[in-house]
Design a protein around this motif. Sequence first.
Motif, PDB file in Angstrom:
ATOM      1  N   UNK A   4       0.904  -1.174   0.087  1.00  0.00           N
ATOM      2  CA  UNK A   4      -0.026  -0.036  -0.029  1.00  0.00           C
ATOM      3  C   UNK A   4       1.022   1.232   0.112  1.00  0.00           C
ATOM      4  N   UNK A   5       0.816   1.946  -1.065  1.00  0.00           N
ATOM      5  CA  UNK A   5       1.678   3.301  -1.109  1.00  0.00           C
ATOM      6  C   UNK A   5       0.777   4.650  -1.254  1.00  0.00           C
ATOM      7  N   UNK A   6       1.158   5.392  -0.525  1.00  0.00           N
ATOM      8  CA  UNK A   6       0.955   6.940  -0.445  1.00  0.00           C
ATOM      9  C   UNK A   6       1.901   7.665  -1.293  1.00  0.00           C
ATOM     10  N   UNK A   7       1.443   8.374  -2.175  1.00  0.00           N
ATOM     11  CA  UNK A   7       2.307   9.524  -2.877  1.00  0.00           C
ATOM     12  C   UNK A   7       1.829  10.716  -2.613  1.00  0.00           C
ATOM     13  N   UNK A   8       3.122  11.505  -2.486  1.00  0.00           N
ATOM     14  CA  UNK A   8       2.957  13.170  -2.161  1.00  0.00           C
ATOM     15  C   UNK A   8       3.630  13.935  -3.191  1.00  0.00           C
ATOM     16  N   UNK A   9       2.917  14.264  -4.200  1.00  0.00           N
ATOM     17  CA  UNK A   9       3.614  15.111  -5.375  1.00  0.00           C
ATOM     18  C   UNK A   9       3.715  16.667  -5.076  1.00  0.00           C
ATOM     19  N   UNK A  10       4.860  17.316  -5.075  1.00  0.00           N
ATOM     20  CA  UNK A  10       5.002  18.869  -4.757  1.00  0.00           C
ATOM     21  C   UNK A  10       5.199  19.478  -6.177  1.00  0.00           C
ATOM     22  N   UNK A  11       4.308  20.378  -6.660  1.00  0.00           N
ATOM     23  CA  UNK A  11       4.383  21.095  -7.929  1.00  0.00           C
ATOM     24  C   UNK A  11       4.527  22.666  -7.650  1.00  0.00           C
ATOM     25  N   UNK A  12       5.512  22.985  -8.614  1.00  0.00           N
ATOM     26  CA  UNK A  12       5.551  24.517  -8.472  1.00  0.00           C
ATOM     27  C   UNK A  12       5.869  25.161  -9.729  1.00  0.00           C
ATOM     28  N   UNK A  13       5.157  26.022 -10.438  1.00  0.00           N
ATOM     29  CA  UNK A  13       5.361  26.915 -11.405  1.00  0.00           C
ATOM     30  C   UNK A  13       4.995  28.529 -11.280  1.00  0.00           C
ATOM     31  N   UNK A  14       5.894  29.300 -11.396  1.00  0.00           N
ATOM     32  CA  UNK A  14       5.345  30.685 -10.970  1.00  0.00           C
ATOM     33  C   UNK A  14       4.000  31.055 -11.740  1.00  0.00           C
ATOM     34  N   UNK A  15       3.667  30.604 -12.808  1.00  0.00           N
ATOM     35  CA  UNK A  15       2.543  30.953 -13.436  1.00  0.00           C
ATOM     36  C   UNK A  15       1.159  30.005 -13.283  1.00  0.00           C
ATOM     37  N   UNK A  16       1.814  28.991 -12.433  1.00  0.00           N
ATOM     38  CA  UNK A  16       0.708  27.764 -12.122  1.00  0.00           C
ATOM     39  C   UNK A  16       0.341  26.862 -13.223  1.00  0.00           C
ATOM     40  N   UNK A  17       1.032  26.937 -14.385  1.00  0.00           N
ATOM     41  CA  UNK A  17       0.818  25.707 -15.571  1.00  0.00           C
ATOM     42  C   UNK A  17       1.629  24.743 -15.488  1.00  0.00           C
ATOM     43  N   UNK A  18       0.603  23.518 -15.559  1.00  0.00           N
ATOM     44  CA  UNK A  18       1.033  22.138 -15.434  1.00  0.00           C
ATOM     45  C   UNK A  18       1.407  21.670 -16.699  1.00  0.00           C
ATOM     46  N   UNK A  19       2.821  21.390 -17.095  1.00  0.00           N
ATOM     47  CA  UNK A  19       2.945  21.028 -18.452  1.00  0.00           C
ATOM     48  C   UNK A  19       2.809  19.400 -18.715  1.00  0.00           C
TER      49      UNK A  19
END
Length: 166
Positions: A4-19
Amino acid sequence: MHCKRLGVFVFYDKDGIVDGYIDYLLNDLSNCLDKLIIVCNGALNEQGEQVFLKYTNDVFLRENVGFDAAAWQYVLIEKLGIEHLDDYDELVLLNDTFYGPFYSFAEVFEQMKEKDVDFWGITIHGKTFDGWIIEEIILNLFGIVFFFVVLAENRIVVPEFNIVEL
């Protein structure tokens, strides 16, 4: 036995754009996780939110303070609750600073389940001086790069570890 796996993904983009590479990464990784939590340091635009909501409803926005470590701490303590870490066999901590996977995460996790390790990452690097890798040092001095690290059950919650505010 199912891990059983928990993933925690951290995102940063100064404009909030998810590529697109992030969508590709999460599409593959989400097949290996029982739960995914996404924390955005700073901004997230509407299109990016829609990408993240394909993989989880647990998307949190916070001020960009304290980098990845503070974001992981925020999610694990304030949103999930540290007491719920015992519900998981592995904790996958990662961010958006790498491309991939070049091999399926399912294959990677399958290979790593046979290893007797407390934690692991998907890359290591040798100590460098002036941009050059000193080969002799690679054998003795190396480190796991923390854009992707997996902590085994026995290392997720260590009673002796005191959580401090970042």
